[in-house]
Enzyme design. Structure first.
Site, PDB file in Angstrom:
ATOM      1  N   HIS A   1      14.366  14.352 -10.906  1.00 54.97           N
ATOM      2  CA  HIS A   1      14.146  15.316 -12.535  1.00 54.97           C
ATOM      3  C   HIS A   1      12.333  14.524 -14.068  1.00 54.97           C
ATOM      4  CE1 HIS A   1      16.010  17.830 -16.227  1.00 54.97           C
ATOM      5  NE2 HIS A   1      15.008  17.264 -15.761  1.00 54.97           N
TER       6      HIS A   1
ATOM      7  N   HIS B   1       9.522  15.304 -16.175  1.00 54.08           N
ATOM      8  CA  HIS B   1       8.601  16.204 -17.455  1.00 54.08           C
ATOM      9  C   HIS B   1       7.326  14.946 -17.808  1.00 54.08           C
ATOM     10  CE1 HIS B   1      12.062  18.617 -18.857  1.00 54.08           C
ATOM     11  NE2 HIS B   1      12.200  17.760 -18.546  1.00 54.08           N
TER      12      HIS B   1
ATOM     13  N   LYS C   1      14.326  26.465 -10.630  1.00 57.22           N
ATOM     14  CA  LYS C   1      14.380  25.939 -12.127  1.00 57.22           C
ATOM     15  C   LYS C   1      15.689  27.227 -12.805  1.00 57.22           C
ATOM     16  CE  LYS C   1      16.107  22.805 -15.263  1.00 57.22           C
ATOM     17  NZ  LYS C   1      16.226  21.222 -15.620  1.00 57.22           N
TER      18      LYS C   1
ATOM     19  N   HIS D   1      20.157  23.510 -15.997  1.00 54.39           N
ATOM     20  CA  HIS D   1      20.542  22.457 -16.706  1.00 54.39           C
ATOM     21  C   HIS D   1      21.637  23.390 -17.251  1.00 54.39           C
ATOM     22  CE1 HIS D   1      19.618  20.912 -21.220  1.00 54.39           C
ATOM     23  NE2 HIS D   1      20.254  21.722 -21.574  1.00 54.39           N
TER      24      HIS D   1
ATOM     25  N   HIS E   1      20.948  15.950 -14.899  1.00 55.83           N
ATOM     26  CA  HIS E   1      21.563  15.198 -16.176  1.00 55.83           C
ATOM     27  C   HIS E   1      22.815  15.542 -16.533  1.00 55.83           C
ATOM     28  CE1 HIS E   1      19.921  19.183 -18.232  1.00 55.83           C
ATOM     29  NE2 HIS E   1      18.938  18.486 -18.617  1.00 55.83           N
TER      30      HIS E   1
ATOM     31  N   ASP F   1      15.209  12.360 -16.732  1.00 57.48           N
ATOM     32  CA  ASP F   1      14.245  13.485 -17.517  1.00 57.48           C
ATOM     33  C   ASP F   1      13.856  12.276 -18.393  1.00 57.48           C
ATOM     34  OD1 ASP F   1      14.952  15.786 -18.654  1.00 57.48           O
ATOM     35  OD2 ASP F   1      16.815  15.530 -19.723  1.00 57.48           O
TER      36      ASP F   1
HETATM   37  C1  NCD Z   1      13.505  18.372 -22.460  1.00 58.18           C
HETATM   38  C2  NCD Z   1      12.569  18.232 -22.494  1.00 58.18           C
HETATM   39  O1  NCD Z   1      12.306  18.060 -23.746  1.00 58.18           O
HETATM   40  O2  NCD Z   1      11.034  19.059 -21.766  1.00 58.18           O
HETATM   41  N1  NCD Z   1      14.766  17.594 -23.579  1.00 58.18           N
HETATM   42  C3  NCD Z   1      15.308  17.109 -23.339  1.00 58.18           C
HETATM   43  O3  NCD Z   1      16.049  16.363 -24.723  1.00 58.18           O
HETATM   44  N2  NCD Z   1      16.517  16.731 -22.565  1.00 58.18           N
HETATM   45  C4  NCD Z   1      14.110  19.422 -21.699  1.00 58.18           C
HETATM   46  C5  NCD Z   1      15.871  19.535 -20.709  1.00 58.18           C
HETATM   47  O4  NCD Z   1      15.295  18.871 -19.706  1.00 58.18           O
HETATM   48  O5  NCD Z   1      16.388  19.934 -21.172  1.00 58.18           O
HETATM   49 ZN    ZN Z   2      14.867  17.884 -18.653  1.00 57.16          ZN
HETATM   50 ZN    ZN Z   3      17.777  19.894 -19.611  1.00 53.39          ZN
END
Ligand code: NCD
Ligand code: ZN
Ligand code: ZN
Length: 345
Positions: A14, A16, A100, A137, A175, A247
Protein backbone atom coordinates in the site's frame (compact mmCIF):
# COMPACT_ATOMS: atom_id res chain seq x y z
CA UNK A 1 21.24 -11.66 20.22
CA UNK A 2 20.71 -11.23 16.49
CA UNK A 3 22.96 -8.51 15.09
CA UNK A 4 22.33 -9.16 11.43
CA UNK A 5 19.26 -10.36 9.61
CA UNK A 6 18.94 -11.28 5.94
CA UNK A 7 15.44 -11.50 4.52
CA UNK A 8 13.92 -11.69 1.09
CA UNK A 9 13.52 -8.25 -0.42
CA UNK A 10 10.34 -6.73 1.02
CA UNK A 11 7.38 -5.35 -0.91
CA UNK A 12 5.05 -2.54 0.08
CA UNK A 13 1.40 -3.55 -0.39
CA UNK A 14 0.00 0.00 0.00
CA UNK A 15 1.94 2.98 -1.28
CA UNK A 16 1.22 6.51 -2.51
CA UNK A 17 3.72 7.66 -5.12
CA UNK A 18 1.73 10.71 -6.32
CA UNK A 19 2.87 12.12 -9.67
CA UNK A 20 5.22 14.66 -11.25
CA UNK A 21 7.77 16.36 -8.99
CA UNK A 22 6.50 14.66 -5.84
CA UNK A 23 6.85 11.23 -7.42
CA UNK A 24 10.42 12.04 -8.44
CA UNK A 25 11.17 12.98 -4.85
CA UNK A 26 9.65 9.93 -3.15
CA UNK A 27 10.04 7.05 -5.64
CA UNK A 28 13.77 6.46 -4.96
CA UNK A 29 13.02 6.20 -1.24
CA UNK A 30 10.80 3.17 -1.82
CA UNK A 31 12.83 1.62 -4.63
CA UNK A 32 15.98 1.63 -2.47
CA UNK A 33 14.66 -1.16 -0.22
CA UNK A 34 11.48 -2.54 -1.78
CA UNK A 35 11.13 -4.71 -4.86
CA UNK A 36 7.48 -4.01 -5.62
CA UNK A 37 4.62 -1.93 -4.32
CA UNK A 38 0.89 -1.75 -4.78
CA UNK A 39 0.46 1.77 -6.13
CA UNK A 40 -2.58 3.64 -4.85
CA UNK A 41 -4.71 5.25 -7.58
CA UNK A 42 -5.91 8.37 -5.71
CA UNK A 43 -4.32 10.91 -8.02
CA UNK A 44 -6.21 14.01 -9.08
CA UNK A 45 -7.95 12.96 -11.31
CA UNK A 46 -7.87 9.32 -10.13
CA UNK A 47 -6.50 6.30 -12.02
CA UNK A 48 -9.80 4.82 -13.16
CA UNK A 49 -9.30 2.97 -16.43
CA UNK A 50 -6.77 0.48 -17.69
CA UNK A 51 -5.45 3.20 -19.98
CA UNK A 52 -4.94 5.51 -16.99
CA UNK A 53 -3.05 2.78 -15.15
CA UNK A 54 -0.82 1.99 -18.14
CA UNK A 55 0.06 5.66 -18.54
CA UNK A 56 0.74 6.04 -14.80
CA UNK A 57 2.94 2.95 -14.80
CA UNK A 58 4.93 4.42 -17.69
CA UNK A 59 5.42 7.69 -15.78
CA UNK A 60 6.63 5.76 -12.72
CA UNK A 61 9.11 3.75 -14.77
CA UNK A 62 10.35 6.92 -16.47
CA UNK A 63 10.94 8.55 -13.07
CA UNK A 64 12.87 5.57 -11.68
CA UNK A 65 16.55 6.49 -11.24
CA UNK A 66 19.14 4.55 -13.26
CA UNK A 67 20.27 1.47 -11.42
CA UNK A 68 17.17 1.05 -9.27
CA UNK A 69 14.97 -1.94 -10.02
CA UNK A 70 11.36 -1.62 -8.93
CA UNK A 71 8.07 -3.04 -10.10
CA UNK A 72 4.96 -0.93 -9.60
CA UNK A 73 1.85 -3.10 -9.14
CA UNK A 74 -0.96 -1.00 -10.50
CA UNK A 75 -4.47 -0.56 -9.12
CA UNK A 76 -7.66 1.00 -10.42
CA UNK A 77 -9.84 3.39 -8.48
CA UNK A 78 -13.37 2.01 -8.37
CA UNK A 79 -16.08 4.48 -9.32
CA UNK A 80 -19.79 3.99 -9.78
CA UNK A 81 -19.22 3.95 -13.54
CA UNK A 82 -16.25 1.54 -13.64
CA UNK A 83 -16.64 -0.85 -16.59
CA UNK A 84 -16.25 -4.50 -15.53
CA UNK A 85 -14.85 -5.45 -18.94
CA UNK A 86 -12.14 -2.79 -18.75
CA UNK A 87 -11.13 -4.12 -15.32
CA UNK A 88 -11.17 -7.70 -16.51
CA UNK A 89 -8.91 -6.92 -19.46
CA UNK A 90 -6.54 -4.91 -17.25
CA UNK A 91 -6.28 -7.80 -14.80
CA UNK A 92 -5.92 -10.51 -17.42
CA UNK A 93 -3.15 -8.61 -19.19
CA UNK A 94 -1.23 -8.48 -15.88
CA UNK A 95 -1.29 -4.67 -15.78
CA UNK A 96 -3.56 -4.34 -12.76
CA UNK A 97 -3.24 -6.31 -9.53
CA UNK A 98 -6.18 -4.92 -7.50
CA UNK A 99 -9.08 -2.51 -7.54
CA UNK A 100 -9.32 0.06 -4.79
CA UNK A 101 -12.56 0.90 -3.08
CA UNK A 102 -12.77 4.28 -1.40
CA UNK A 103 -16.05 5.15 0.24
CA UNK A 104 -16.74 8.62 -1.21
CA UNK A 105 -15.18 11.30 0.97
CA UNK A 106 -13.35 8.93 3.34
CA UNK A 107 -9.82 10.20 2.79
CA UNK A 108 -7.40 12.21 0.64
CA UNK A 109 -8.71 12.51 -2.96
CA UNK A 110 -11.66 10.16 -2.51
CA UNK A 111 -14.41 12.38 -3.89
CA UNK A 112 -14.93 10.06 -6.90
CA UNK A 113 -15.40 7.04 -4.63
CA UNK A 114 -18.41 4.82 -4.27
CA UNK A 115 -21.67 6.02 -2.67
CA UNK A 116 -24.09 3.38 -3.87
CA UNK A 117 -22.68 -0.15 -3.70
CA UNK A 118 -25.44 -1.49 -5.97
CA UNK A 119 -23.80 0.43 -8.81
CA UNK A 120 -20.58 -1.60 -8.52
CA UNK A 121 -22.18 -5.02 -8.20
CA UNK A 122 -21.10 -6.08 -11.72
CA UNK A 123 -17.49 -5.13 -11.04
CA UNK A 124 -17.44 -6.95 -7.70
CA UNK A 125 -18.91 -10.11 -9.17
CA UNK A 126 -16.44 -10.13 -12.03
CA UNK A 127 -13.56 -9.62 -9.53
CA UNK A 128 -14.79 -12.55 -7.44
CA UNK A 129 -14.94 -14.67 -10.57
CA UNK A 130 -11.37 -13.98 -11.68
CA UNK A 131 -9.85 -13.70 -8.16
CA UNK A 132 -8.80 -10.06 -8.51
CA UNK A 133 -8.40 -8.57 -5.01
CA UNK A 134 -10.30 -5.51 -3.84
CA UNK A 135 -8.36 -3.17 -1.54
CA UNK A 136 -10.58 -1.20 0.80
CA UNK A 137 -10.18 2.00 2.75
CA UNK A 138 -12.36 0.74 5.57
CA UNK A 139 -14.03 3.73 7.18
CA UNK A 140 -17.59 4.94 7.04
CA UNK A 141 -18.06 8.57 6.17
CA UNK A 142 -21.34 9.10 8.00
CA UNK A 143 -21.01 12.45 9.79
CA UNK A 144 -22.61 11.19 13.01
CA UNK A 145 -20.10 8.36 13.48
CA UNK A 146 -17.14 9.36 15.66
CA UNK A 147 -13.87 9.38 13.72
CA UNK A 148 -12.32 6.87 16.14
CA UNK A 149 -15.20 4.41 15.52
CA UNK A 150 -15.34 4.65 11.76
CA UNK A 151 -13.32 1.50 11.05
CA UNK A 152 -15.28 -0.74 13.41
CA UNK A 153 -18.61 0.58 12.10
CA UNK A 154 -17.47 0.08 8.51
CA UNK A 155 -16.72 -3.60 9.13
CA UNK A 156 -20.13 -4.23 10.58
CA UNK A 157 -22.30 -2.09 8.33
CA UNK A 158 -20.49 -2.12 4.98
CA UNK A 159 -17.67 -4.63 4.63
CA UNK A 160 -19.23 -7.72 6.12
CA UNK A 161 -22.56 -7.34 4.25
CA UNK A 162 -20.70 -6.58 1.02
CA UNK A 163 -18.54 -9.70 1.38
CA UNK A 164 -21.58 -11.85 2.19
CA UNK A 165 -23.25 -10.54 -0.97
CA UNK A 166 -20.23 -11.33 -3.10
CA UNK A 167 -19.02 -14.85 -2.30
CA UNK A 168 -15.44 -15.47 -3.32
CA UNK A 169 -14.45 -11.80 -3.43
CA UNK A 170 -10.88 -11.49 -2.17
CA UNK A 171 -10.52 -8.40 0.00
CA UNK A 172 -7.60 -6.57 1.57
CA UNK A 173 -8.60 -4.41 4.47
CA UNK A 174 -6.04 -1.66 4.11
CA UNK A 175 -4.24 0.06 6.98
CA UNK A 176 -6.00 -1.83 9.78
CA UNK A 177 -5.92 0.38 12.89
CA UNK A 178 -8.12 -1.39 15.45
CA UNK A 179 -8.39 -4.65 17.37
CA UNK A 180 -11.82 -4.96 15.69
CA UNK A 181 -10.12 -4.90 12.29
CA UNK A 182 -7.47 -7.41 13.34
CA UNK A 183 -10.07 -9.81 14.71
CA UNK A 184 -12.26 -9.53 11.65
CA UNK A 185 -9.45 -10.07 9.14
CA UNK A 186 -7.96 -13.02 10.95
CA UNK A 187 -11.30 -14.79 11.27
CA UNK A 188 -12.02 -14.66 7.53
CA UNK A 189 -10.96 -16.63 4.50
CA UNK A 190 -10.20 -14.74 1.30
CA UNK A 191 -9.04 -11.76 3.34
CA UNK A 192 -5.79 -10.01 3.99
CA UNK A 193 -5.01 -6.96 6.07
CA UNK A 194 -2.22 -4.47 5.58
CA UNK A 195 -0.67 -2.76 8.59
CA UNK A 196 1.36 0.43 8.35
CA UNK A 197 4.67 1.10 10.03
CA UNK A 198 3.39 4.14 11.87
CA UNK A 199 0.31 2.44 13.30
CA UNK A 200 2.65 -0.10 14.91
CA UNK A 201 4.44 2.76 16.65
CA UNK A 202 2.08 5.63 17.46
CA UNK A 203 -1.26 5.85 19.22
CA UNK A 204 -3.59 8.83 19.37
CA UNK A 205 -1.67 10.40 22.24
CA UNK A 206 1.27 10.92 19.92
CA UNK A 207 -0.96 13.12 17.76
CA UNK A 208 -2.58 15.15 20.49
CA UNK A 209 -0.63 15.26 23.76
CA UNK A 210 1.60 18.27 24.35
CA UNK A 211 0.47 20.09 21.23
CA UNK A 212 -0.94 18.87 17.93
CA UNK A 213 1.55 16.95 15.78
CA UNK A 214 0.36 17.22 12.19
CA UNK A 215 2.98 14.82 10.86
CA UNK A 216 1.34 12.02 12.87
CA UNK A 217 -2.10 12.74 11.44
CA UNK A 218 -3.30 10.23 8.89
CA UNK A 219 -6.43 8.28 8.04
CA UNK A 220 -7.55 6.08 9.52
CA UNK A 221 -6.43 8.13 12.51
CA UNK A 222 -4.26 6.30 15.08
CA UNK A 223 -6.39 4.86 17.89
CA UNK A 224 -5.94 3.99 21.59
CA UNK A 225 -2.92 2.07 22.83
CA UNK A 226 -4.87 -1.23 23.13
CA UNK A 227 -5.46 -1.08 19.40
CA UNK A 228 -1.81 -0.41 18.66
CA UNK A 229 -0.92 -3.43 20.78
CA UNK A 230 -3.37 -5.58 18.79
CA UNK A 231 -1.69 -4.45 15.56
CA UNK A 232 1.77 -5.26 16.91
CA UNK A 233 0.57 -8.69 17.97
CA UNK A 234 -0.98 -9.34 14.52
CA UNK A 235 2.05 -8.11 12.55
CA UNK A 236 4.62 -9.96 14.66
CA UNK A 237 2.60 -13.19 14.96
CA UNK A 238 3.50 -14.45 11.52
CA UNK A 239 -0.24 -14.91 10.73
CA UNK A 240 -0.45 -15.02 6.94
CA UNK A 241 -3.46 -12.68 6.85
CA UNK A 242 -1.26 -9.68 7.72
CA UNK A 243 1.36 -7.97 5.61
CA UNK A 244 3.14 -4.66 5.31
CA UNK A 245 1.45 -1.78 3.54
CA UNK A 246 3.28 1.34 4.64
CA UNK A 247 0.61 3.74 3.35
CA UNK A 248 3.55 6.08 2.95
CA UNK A 249 1.60 9.16 1.82
CA UNK A 250 3.67 12.26 1.16
CA UNK A 251 2.24 15.75 1.47
CA UNK A 252 4.41 18.87 1.38
CA UNK A 253 5.08 20.34 4.83
CA UNK A 254 3.10 23.51 4.16
CA UNK A 255 -0.05 21.42 3.64
CA UNK A 256 0.59 19.29 6.75
CA UNK A 257 1.45 22.26 8.98
CA UNK A 258 -1.78 24.00 8.12
CA UNK A 259 -5.05 25.05 9.74
CA UNK A 260 -6.68 22.18 7.82
CA UNK A 261 -3.74 19.80 7.55
CA UNK A 262 -3.73 16.89 5.09
CA UNK A 263 -3.90 13.29 6.28
CA UNK A 264 -0.88 11.13 5.54
CA UNK A 265 2.40 9.94 7.08
CA UNK A 266 5.49 9.61 4.92
CA UNK A 267 7.53 6.59 6.03
CA UNK A 268 9.09 5.09 2.91
CA UNK A 269 12.60 6.22 3.84
CA UNK A 270 13.01 4.55 7.23
CA UNK A 271 10.27 1.90 7.30
CA UNK A 272 12.48 -1.19 7.38
CA UNK A 273 14.61 0.21 10.20
CA UNK A 274 11.46 1.13 12.16
CA UNK A 275 10.00 -2.35 11.65
CA UNK A 276 13.18 -4.04 12.80
CA UNK A 277 12.94 -2.11 16.09
CA UNK A 278 9.29 -3.08 16.53
CA UNK A 279 9.90 -6.76 15.78
CA UNK A 280 13.05 -6.87 17.93
CA UNK A 281 11.17 -5.42 20.90
CA UNK A 282 8.67 -8.29 20.54
CA UNK A 283 11.43 -10.84 20.18
CA UNK A 284 10.02 -11.58 16.73
CA UNK A 285 12.80 -10.63 14.31
CA UNK A 286 12.45 -14.10 12.83
CA UNK A 287 8.93 -13.15 11.71
CA UNK A 288 9.79 -9.84 10.03
CA UNK A 289 10.33 -11.65 6.73
CA UNK A 290 6.83 -13.16 6.82
CA UNK A 291 5.26 -9.75 7.41
CA UNK A 292 7.34 -7.72 4.97
CA UNK A 293 8.33 -10.20 2.26
CA UNK A 294 6.26 -13.41 2.23
CA UNK A 295 2.62 -12.98 3.31
CA UNK A 296 1.89 -10.22 0.77
CA UNK A 297 2.97 -12.10 -2.35
CA UNK A 298 1.21 -15.20 -1.09
CA UNK A 299 -2.07 -13.31 -0.77
CA UNK A 300 -1.63 -11.63 -4.15
CA UNK A 301 -0.61 -14.97 -5.75
CA UNK A 302 2.70 -13.55 -6.91
CA UNK A 303 6.15 -15.09 -6.51
CA UNK A 304 8.18 -14.05 -3.48
CA UNK A 305 11.29 -12.07 -4.29
CA UNK A 306 14.43 -14.00 -5.10
CA UNK A 307 16.59 -11.11 -3.89
CA UNK A 308 17.51 -10.32 -0.30
CA UNK A 309 18.29 -7.35 1.92
CA UNK A 310 20.37 -7.41 5.09
CA UNK A 311 19.61 -5.46 8.24
CA UNK A 312 22.53 -4.92 10.60
CA UNK A 313 22.36 -3.59 14.14
CA UNK A 314 24.79 -0.91 15.22
CA UNK A 315 25.01 2.79 16.02
CA UNK A 316 21.80 4.74 15.28
CA UNK A 317 21.23 5.35 11.57
CA UNK A 318 20.91 8.95 10.46
CA UNK A 319 17.90 9.23 8.22
CA UNK A 320 17.05 12.69 6.89
CA UNK A 321 14.32 14.49 8.85
CA UNK A 322 12.94 15.85 5.59
CA UNK A 323 13.18 15.15 1.89
CA UNK A 324 13.94 18.26 -0.05
CA UNK A 325 13.04 18.17 -3.70
CA UNK A 326 10.77 19.58 -6.32
CA UNK A 327 7.54 19.23 -4.38
CA UNK A 328 8.94 19.16 -0.85
CA UNK A 329 9.97 19.53 1.79
CA UNK A 330 8.32 16.30 2.97
CA UNK A 331 8.80 15.32 6.61
CA UNK A 332 9.96 11.74 7.19
CA UNK A 333 8.11 9.76 9.89
CA UNK A 334 9.78 10.23 13.28
CA UNK A 335 9.32 7.04 15.32
CA UNK A 336 10.40 8.83 18.48
CA UNK A 337 13.27 6.41 19.21
CA UNK A 338 16.68 5.79 17.67
CA UNK A 339 16.89 3.38 14.74
CA UNK A 340 19.75 0.92 15.19
CA UNK A 341 19.11 -1.28 12.18
CA UNK A 342 20.85 -0.26 8.97
CA UNK A 343 19.51 -1.63 5.70
CA UNK A 344 21.85 -2.87 3.01
CA UNK A 345 19.78 -3.52 -0.05
C1 NCD B 1 -3.67 8.87 2.12
C2 NCD B 1 -3.23 9.93 1.12
O1 NCD B 1 -2.69 10.97 1.54
O2 NCD B 1 -3.39 9.72 -0.08
N1 NCD B 1 -3.73 9.49 3.42
C3 NCD B 1 -3.73 8.86 4.61
O3 NCD B 1 -3.87 9.54 5.63
N2 NCD B 1 -3.58 7.57 4.73
C4 NCD B 1 -4.96 8.28 1.72
C5 NCD B 1 -5.33 7.00 2.41
O4 NCD B 1 -4.62 5.99 2.34
O5 NCD B 1 -6.39 6.94 3.06
ZN1 ZN C 1 -3.21 5.10 1.62
ZN1 ZN D 1 -6.78 4.86 2.97
Amino acid sequence: MTESLTIRRPDDWHLHLRDGAMMETVLPETARHFGRAIIMPNLVPPVVTAADAAAYRDRIMAALPEGQAFEPLMTLYMTETTDPQDVRRAAESGLVKAVKLYPAGATTNSASGVRDFDKVRGVLEMMAEIGLPMCVHGEVTTPDVDIFDREAVFIETVLDPLRRNTPGLRVVMEHVTTADGVNYVKSQEDMGGTITTHHLIINRNHILVGGIKPHYYCLPVAKREVHRLALVEAATSGDAHFFLGTDSAPHPDHLKEHACGCAGVFSATNTMSCLAEVFEAEDALDRLEAFASLNGPTFYRLPVSDETITLTKGAPVDYPAKLEGGAGPVTVFDPGFPLHWRVDA
